[in-house]
Write an enzyme that holds these catalytic residues in place. Structure first.
Site, short mmCIF file in Angstrom:
data_model
loop_
_atom_site.label_atom_id
_atom_site.label_comp_id
_atom_site.label_asym_id
_atom_site.label_seq_id
_atom_site.Cartn_x
_atom_site.Cartn_y
_atom_site.Cartn_z
N TYR A 1 -22.95 -17.53 -3.88
CA TYR A 1 -23.57 -16.91 -5.06
C TYR A 1 -23.66 -17.92 -6.19
O TYR A 1 -23.11 -19.03 -6.10
CB TYR A 1 -22.73 -15.71 -5.51
CG TYR A 1 -21.30 -16.11 -5.77
CD1 TYR A 1 -20.91 -16.60 -7.01
CD2 TYR A 1 -20.34 -16.04 -4.76
CE1 TYR A 1 -19.62 -17.01 -7.24
CE2 TYR A 1 -19.03 -16.45 -4.99
CZ TYR A 1 -18.69 -16.93 -6.23
OH TYR A 1 -17.40 -17.35 -6.45
N THR B 1 -12.57 -18.70 -11.87
CA THR B 1 -11.18 -18.85 -11.40
C THR B 1 -10.83 -20.28 -11.03
O THR B 1 -9.66 -20.63 -10.96
CB THR B 1 -10.91 -17.94 -10.18
OG1 THR B 1 -11.75 -18.35 -9.11
CG2 THR B 1 -11.13 -16.48 -10.51
N ASP B 2 -11.86 -21.13 -10.80
CA ASP B 2 -11.57 -22.48 -10.29
C ASP B 2 -10.69 -23.30 -11.23
O ASP B 2 -9.80 -24.02 -10.78
CB ASP B 2 -12.87 -23.23 -10.00
CG ASP B 2 -13.51 -22.78 -8.69
OD1 ASP B 2 -12.92 -21.92 -8.00
OD2 ASP B 2 -14.60 -23.28 -8.35
N THR C 1 -17.33 -16.42 -11.57
CA THR C 1 -17.73 -15.46 -10.54
C THR C 1 -17.77 -14.05 -11.08
O THR C 1 -18.58 -13.23 -10.64
CB THR C 1 -16.75 -15.56 -9.35
OG1 THR C 1 -16.89 -16.86 -8.79
CG2 THR C 1 -17.04 -14.54 -8.28
N LYS D 1 -3.80 -21.50 -8.69
CA LYS D 1 -4.72 -20.90 -7.71
C LYS D 1 -4.25 -21.32 -6.32
O LYS D 1 -4.15 -22.51 -6.02
CB LYS D 1 -6.16 -21.36 -7.97
CG LYS D 1 -7.16 -20.56 -7.13
CD LYS D 1 -8.60 -20.82 -7.53
CE LYS D 1 -9.52 -19.90 -6.73
NZ LYS D 1 -10.94 -20.09 -7.04
N GLU E 1 14.60 -46.71 -10.89
CA GLU E 1 13.69 -47.85 -10.93
C GLU E 1 12.32 -47.43 -11.51
O GLU E 1 11.75 -48.11 -12.37
CB GLU E 1 13.54 -48.42 -9.53
CG GLU E 1 12.85 -49.76 -9.51
CD GLU E 1 12.34 -50.13 -8.13
OE1 GLU E 1 12.88 -49.65 -7.13
OE2 GLU E 1 11.34 -50.89 -8.08
#
Ligand code: SIN
Length: 331
Positions: free
Chosen positions: A30, A95-96, A16, A168, A290
């Site tokens: 966008y 940023t993702d 972005t 994030k 376990e």
């Protein structure tokens, strides 16, 4: 004596921060990864006062499409920058998946010099784009002597976040990142960096993973657990498709629905390595005796997307479950 300016390389990958929308009011809808690195730095002429800048466009993508090839290319580019005497590297990134790239580099680079990822939540065309100030701050951090040896860092919204801690936590807000379980490394005020925290987990030179030597990465996938879980079938399909490891986003402190667990127990016997993380934002996984005996590995406090990266790197070195568990304790 006149002090020469630090040499900083900016490696651009898209996101972005390099995105463009149809109107200056739009901060959604966008296209990410449009503007080139030259335009990005032209938008912040004050950068000239901070450092001598060199740039390279490594990719120009929406980071939701990040892949192993770009990660391995970034390692080569960063190593080549430091061999040439660059003082710090700034990577512009969407940023993702920023926390994934940051953590991958944090475990595979072998430098003390600063490597800083930076992005933006609003496209470069937006009226109050956050990219330019974030970029200015990132370059300031990369030139700061106190930034050495802290591992890979991220700068967003005036915060200095470590690659190990960053998550994030907001889909849209400019304050989109938090350091869950740890706290931020520090804060930046108009380019002045203040550090007030340290992350004790090991990184860069302290890990056995040398990115320079890695040619390909083993397949590791992620599955969720949920009410009436039907994903056992997906686990089997992923294993048949060549996955060497699986990370489960478990419920609570690391529980898996019995439907899925039945299949996973079989896959463990066939050699699949399974790391148990959690869907919950904070806290850590605590495995039962376990589950440990069955061969599950605890991600401890690592979220599923970061646990996946550590499991990938672990599998480049070993199939031994005790060694993999040790890696999760240390990194
Ligand atoms: C991306 O990750 O490339 C798009 C979203 C963003 O950068 O905020």
């Amino acid at each position: 004596m006149i002090k020469s300016k630090a040499k900083i390389a900016i490696l651009a990958t898209g996101g972005t921060i390099a995105g463009v929308a149809g109107s200056q009011i739009s901060s959604v809808g966008y296209t990410a990864g449009v503007v080139g690195v030259k335009e990005l730095i032209e938008a912040v002429p004050e950068i000239e006062n901070l450092a001598q800048i060199q740039t390279k466009q490594v990719a120009n993508i929406d980071s939701s499409n990040m892949n192993d090839e770009i990660w391995l290319k970034l390692i080569q580019e960063i190593n080549s920058c430091f061999k040439q005497g660059i003082d710090g590297v700034v990577i512009t990134h969407g940023t993702d998946t920023m926390e994934e790239t940051a953590y991958f580099l944090n475990l595979t680079l072998k430098h003390h010099k600063p490597v800083v990822l930076v992005g933006a939540m609003r496209p470069s065309s937006a009226r109050s784009a956050d990219g330019p100030k974030n970029l200015y701050n990132a370059i300031s951090l990369a030139t700061d002597k106190n930034a050495q040896g802290k591992g890979v860092m991220v700068v967003m919204n005036d915060k200095i976040l470590s690659a190990r801690a960053i998550v994030k936590t907001h889909t849209l807000n400019v304050d989109a990142f938090s350091s869950l379980n740890f706290g931020d490394l520090g804060y930046i005020v108009d380019g002045k960096c203040f550090f007030y925290n340290e992350i004790l987990k090991l990184h860069t030179k302290q890990t056995p993973f040398d990115g320079e030597k890695i040619k390909t990465l083993p397949k590791v996938d992620i599955l969720y657990t949920y009410s009436n879980d039907g994903s056992g079938i997906a686990a089997k399909a992923l294993f048949d498709n060549g996955a060497q490891g699986l990370v489960i986003a478990g419920s609570g402190a690391g529980n898996i629905h019995e439907n899925q667990k039945k299949v996973l127990k079989e896959l463990l016997k066939q050699g699949l390595k399974i790391v148990l993380s959690t869907r919950v934002a904070q806290g850590q996984v605590m495995l039962s005796e376990e589950d440990i005996k069955l061969g599950f590995i605890s991600a401890l406090d690592l979220n599923p997307q970061k646990a996946r990266i550590l499991l990938i790197l672990a599998l480049t070195q070993t199939k031994d479950i005790h060694t993999i568990r040790e890696f999760f304790q240390k990194y």
